[in-house]
Design a protein around this motif. Structure first.
Motif, PDB file in Angstrom:
ATOM      1  N   PHE A  39      -7.846 -17.046 -36.759  1.00  0.00           N
ATOM      2  CA  PHE A  39      -8.236 -18.310 -36.115  1.00  0.00           C
ATOM      3  C   PHE A  39      -9.744 -18.364 -35.876  1.00  0.00           C
ATOM      4  CE2 PHE A  39      -4.276 -20.335 -33.987  1.00  0.00           C
ATOM      5  CZ  PHE A  39      -3.537 -20.138 -35.140  1.00  0.00           C
ATOM      6  N   TYR A  75     -10.973 -21.677 -37.686  1.00  0.00           N
ATOM      7  CA  TYR A  75     -11.295 -22.809 -36.813  1.00  0.00           C
ATOM      8  C   TYR A  75     -12.738 -22.783 -36.303  1.00  0.00           C
ATOM      9  CZ  TYR A  75      -6.328 -23.735 -36.951  1.00  0.00           C
ATOM     10  OH  TYR A  75      -5.048 -24.013 -37.389  1.00  0.00           O
ATOM     11  N   ASN A 116     -12.920 -24.956 -40.837  1.00  0.00           N
ATOM     12  CA  ASN A 116     -12.392 -26.304 -40.609  1.00  0.00           C
ATOM     13  C   ASN A 116     -13.426 -27.281 -40.067  1.00  0.00           C
ATOM     14  OD1 ASN A 116     -10.007 -25.162 -41.425  1.00  0.00           O
ATOM     15  ND2 ASN A 116      -8.791 -26.031 -39.774  1.00  0.00           N
ATOM     16  N   GLN A 166     -12.640 -30.975 -40.983  1.00  0.00           N
ATOM     17  CA  GLN A 166     -11.772 -31.548 -39.953  1.00  0.00           C
ATOM     18  C   GLN A 166     -12.593 -31.922 -38.723  1.00  0.00           C
ATOM     19  OE1 GLN A 166      -8.452 -31.827 -40.967  1.00  0.00           O
ATOM     20  NE2 GLN A 166      -9.369 -31.028 -42.844  1.00  0.00           N
ATOM     21  N   SER A 200     -10.928 -30.852 -33.023  1.00  0.00           N
ATOM     22  CA  SER A 200      -9.622 -30.260 -33.352  1.00  0.00           C
ATOM     23  C   SER A 200      -9.681 -28.740 -33.394  1.00  0.00           C
ATOM     24  CB  SER A 200      -9.124 -30.801 -34.700  1.00  0.00           C
ATOM     25  OG  SER A 200      -9.923 -30.330 -35.773  1.00  0.00           O
ATOM     26  N   SER A 201     -10.887 -28.174 -33.373  1.00  0.00           N
ATOM     27  CA  SER A 201     -11.014 -26.708 -33.377  1.00  0.00           C
ATOM     28  C   SER A 201     -10.832 -26.118 -31.988  1.00  0.00           C
ATOM     29  CB  SER A 201     -12.386 -26.294 -33.922  1.00  0.00           C
ATOM     30  OG  SER A 201     -13.418 -26.614 -32.989  1.00  0.00           O
ATOM     31  N   PRO A 225      -7.056 -24.507 -30.967  1.00  0.00           N
ATOM     32  CA  PRO A 225      -6.784 -23.210 -31.616  1.00  0.00           C
ATOM     33  C   PRO A 225      -7.739 -22.105 -31.155  1.00  0.00           C
ATOM     34  CG  PRO A 225      -6.667 -24.979 -33.228  1.00  0.00           C
ATOM     35  CD  PRO A 225      -7.199 -25.589 -31.964  1.00  0.00           C
TER      36      PRO A 225
END
Length: 806
Positions: free
Chosen positions: A528, A532, A536, A540, A544-545, A548
């Motif tokens: 992760f 993340y 990402n 993304q 949104s990171s 996680p």
């Protein structure tokens, strides 16, 4: 500690506060006291923490006295509870309004010295002896004061002993077996050892020594001193035999599943019987192996203190053995003990066990676990270069050596070679690779993984080479749990070095797929961290990171994985900062992460907290409007750029060695953006287009990344294009681009960029020949509103004081 803190914050609020009372802290182990210490310093306004301990019970040496002193010295209120006075004893006997029992109270206070437990037990004895009786006709208590005075008293232990001796022999034996166990035990477990436990302990219950909890079907001693006193009544010669009987009975009668659930209890009982095997080498060996089983179970639960105790007891049991007599047993004990001591941060004891392995291992492969622990320990002590160098030495012994010295051309060539090997391979092809079984290669993967973390922090140019070699080992020898890190690291390099964001995202998803395939929880925070934190973010939404990464940090701390916890904490705090989370929340969470991770987050990627606290007004004052560039490090934009000091901001940005920035992090994009904004701001301020080309180059780079990260970069690119157009005199184009930047920032939730866009749009209007004072004022008011929402108090004050556009 993190999990407990998080739970308390989730359960409590100012309207519904939580009060926690922890009794008998003098019996707590060092780790539990450290938890209490940490919680006592948290100052969570909705949580009241209360603890009690007996000063007499605290040992004169060891960690306990020091920790209690630290707790008291950190501002915790201390209430010393003295023994009961005669007045208190009288109130206990008859209530605050009656003085009838004063004569009894005087005698009891003298005989028991005001000890509450002793007083309770003495009263019970007086009742049993008829010195105090209840007259049912008169509905009142009566007593014989002379008989009370004549009743012999003793310590609470003596009073408990008298109660025990009145039980039947069978009940005494059942009670002594219970005392050998824990203060609270289920009836089902007790019945394995004492089949008639329910009736026999019922006798002890009637005597006031134990109580039964019907809701959980458990017996428990009414007080810990009762259990201690009962255990003290067992002949020392008989104790070991009782513990052995209990341990062997549980081993024989419990199912395999229940044995594993109660492994610590069972092994603890057998260990306390070890003296019975002093001359039985085979029995001692068996017991040492049982301790290994318990130690591994403790390690799986991250209970490093218990694990170390089991492994070290196993070592003690085999101290007379030579390595040539039982090589594999001693190798396992010392290797495991080193790992447990590392988990506790006990590096000196860890080193002792590592050296035992190094000096006695028959081949290098048997030293590998100890070597991995040493690499981890060096990294944990921030000796990153030493950790990397030791990793290189270990890899050379595993036929996986890396060329030294490292040449950037070679590193890039090696990475591209691995990329060609992957060409044409679909995700399903990679997921269907066989499982890696080669022991050397599995160990090499572990060492590469450790080195990657330390190289990322200290020698980032080495990261693509390590990622490349991990992926090649996976292609050549099969998948393993570490392959999740291999693909993640490869994805980080694709994003950070080659700008292949979609490809990087693909390998990030492969990393998560491998993680699910092997279902190894210890690798979750590690994968992760990279997926993340560094991959990402380029495809993304940045926000949104956060979820996680928060979860990854929890798991890392739960498992004692402090190296990853540090990097994850930094990623989380920086991403929160850069995606427009309100600054007060960023400041609070950053301080919380610093405390939880026991590290200055800024030591990893620059001290941005100074900038945050300046913006929130924590360290702001109108007389102190200059902070040394070194104090705000890479984030000098927060002061230099936002407050119009463009030259100082540009100096900070120009001092950055981009090669040493952490690859893949969104911080890289933010630095390029704010450097360009500072350059454009200086050009507007001085009416000279000095360095504008560098800003345009930054814009070009951000536009390249925008193709895959529109959600994170679209608003910034629009704002830079607006500034560029404004300087070029393309007024209408600039106006549309400012509007676009404002809308995109607002839609994506980037409060700080939205506020800056409003402010820059107002400045753009102010510079026009035909001014629109009403619109300028409206835009500044909008900027002030969004800056306020972001929490940038000092910036709001600066705008109100210095900006006069009308």
């Amino acid at each position: 500690i993190f999990a407990v803190r998080t739970l308390l914050k989730a359960l409590s609020s100012l309207k519904k506060p939580v009060i926690i009372f922890l009794d008998d802290l003098h019996f707590a182990d060092a780790q539990s006291l450290e938890l209490f210490h940490a919680l006592s310093q948290d100052k969570i306004s909705s949580v009241v923490l209360v603890g009690s301990y007996s000063a007499e019970e605290i040992e004169s040496s060891g960690p306990a006295p020091e920790i209690f002193e630290e707790i008291v010295n950190c501002g915790v209120s201390e209430i010393v509870v003295p023994p009961m006075s005669q007045e208190g004893m009288s109130e206990l006997l008859s209530g605050p309004s009656s003085t009838a029992t004063a004569p009894i109270a005087e005698v009891m206070q003298e005989k028991t010295s005001g000890n509450v437990l002793s007083s309770k037990l003495f009263l019970e004895r007086l009742s049993e002896d008829g010195a105090i009786t209840f007259n049912s006709v008169k509905q009142s208590w009566e007593w014989d004061l002379e008989k009370i005075k004549a009743t012999e008293t003793s310590s609470s232990d003596g009073l408990i002993k008298a109660k025990v001796e009145k039980l039947s022999e069978e009940a005494q034996d059942a009670l002594s077996m219970f005392a050998c166990l824990e203060a609270k035990m289920s009836l089902a477990m007790l019945q394995h050892v004492v089949p008639s436990a329910e009736s026999l302990l019922g006798e002890a219950k009637d005597a006031g020594l134990v109580e039964f909890l019907p809701e959980t079907a458990e017996f428990q001693f009414v007080h810990d001193r009762v259990q201690e006193a009962v255990y003290a009544l067992i002949d020392e010669e008989s104790r070991a035999a009782k513990h052995l009987k209990i341990g062997e009975t549980f081993k024989e009668k419990l199912s395999k599943e229940d044995r594993m659930k109660n492994v610590f209890l069972i092994v603890g009982q057998l260990d306390r019987a070890a003296e019975l095997f002093a001359s039985d080498d085979e029995a001692l060996t068996t017991l040492a192996k049982v301790n290994i089983t318990a130690g591994k179970a403790a390690m799986a639960r991250s209970a490093f203190h218990s694990a170390a105790a089991f492994f070290n007891f196993g070592i003690l049991l085999t101290k007379e053995k030579k390595w040539t007599e039982d090589y594999l047993l001693l190798l396992e004990l010392h290797s495991s003990a080193a790992e447990a001591e590392f988990g506790l941060g006990e590096y000196s004891r860890m080193t002792e066990n590592v050296n035992k392995v190094r000096n006695n291992a028959s081949d290098y492969e048997d030293q590998l676990r100890a070597a991995a622990v040493s690499i981890n320990a060096l990294g944990n002590q921030n000796r990153l270069n030493n950790a990397i160098d030791l990793g290189l030495l270990v890899l050379s012994k595993l036929d996986s050596e890396l060329p030294v010295p490292f040449d950037s051309t070679y590193i890039m060539s090696d990475f591209k070679r691995t990329s060609r090997m992957l060409r044409g391979k679909k995700d399903r092809d990679l997921m269907n690779l066989p499982v890696m079984t080669d022991r050397k290669k599995l160990t090499a993967m572990q060492i590469f993984h450790l080195m990657y973390m330390y190289a990322y922090r200290e020698r980032p140019a080495l990261c693509p080479l390590i990622a490349s070699r991990m992926v090649r080992l996976t292609l050549g020898f099969g998948l393993c749990s570490v392959s999740s890190i291999a693909f993640a690291a490869f994805g980080v390099a694709k994003c950070g070095y080659f700008g292949e964001m979609e490809e990087g995202y693909r390998y990030g998803q492969l990393s998560l797929a491998v993680l699910n395939k092997f279902d190894r929880k210890e690798w979750v925070p590690r994968a992760f961290c990279w997926v993340y934190g560094c991959i990402n973010v380029w495809t993304q939404p940045l926000k949104s990171s956060l979820g996680p990464l928060r979860r990854a940090h929890e798991l890392a701390l739960e498992r004692g994985d402090t190296d990853y916890a540090k990097v994850i904490a930094a990623s989380y705090c920086f991403n929160s900062y850069h995606c427009g989370v309100p600054l007060q929340e960023v400041e609070e969470e950053t301080l919380n992460y610093r405390q939880m991770t026991d590290v200055d987050v800024g030591s990893i990627t620059g001290d941005f907290l100074t900038a945050v606290r300046f913006l929130t007004g924590t360290i702001y004052s109108s007389e102190n409007q200059h902070i040394n560039a070194n104090d705000i490090a890479r984030n000098g934009w927060a002061y230099g750029f936002l407050f119009g000091e463009y030259e100082s901001a540009i100096e900070v940005f120009q001092s950055i060695n981009y090669q040493n920035m952490h690859i893949g992090t969104f911080e890289v994009a933010m630095v390029l953006f704010f450097e360009a904004m500072a350059v454009f701001g200086l050009a507007r301020q001085t009416k000279q287009k000095k360095n504008v080309l560098s800003a345009q180059n930054n814009l070009k780079q951000l536009k390249f990344w925008q193709s895959s990260a529109e959600c994170n970069l679209g608003h910034m690119v629009a704002l830079l294009e607006a500034e560029n157009a404004s300087l070029a005199g393309r007024t209408k184009v600039a106006k549309q681009l400012y509007i676009k930047a404002i809308e995109k920032s607002r839609d994506a939730g980037f409060l700080h960029i939205e506020a800056i866009a409003y402010e820059k749009a107002a400045i753009h209007l102010h510079d026009q020949k035909v001014r629109d004072a009403v619109m300028e004022k409206k835009l500044i008011e909008k900027a002030i509103g969004v800056y306020s929402k972001w929490g940038a108090t000092s910036k709001v004050e600066d705008l109100r004081r210095n900006v006069q556009l009308a």
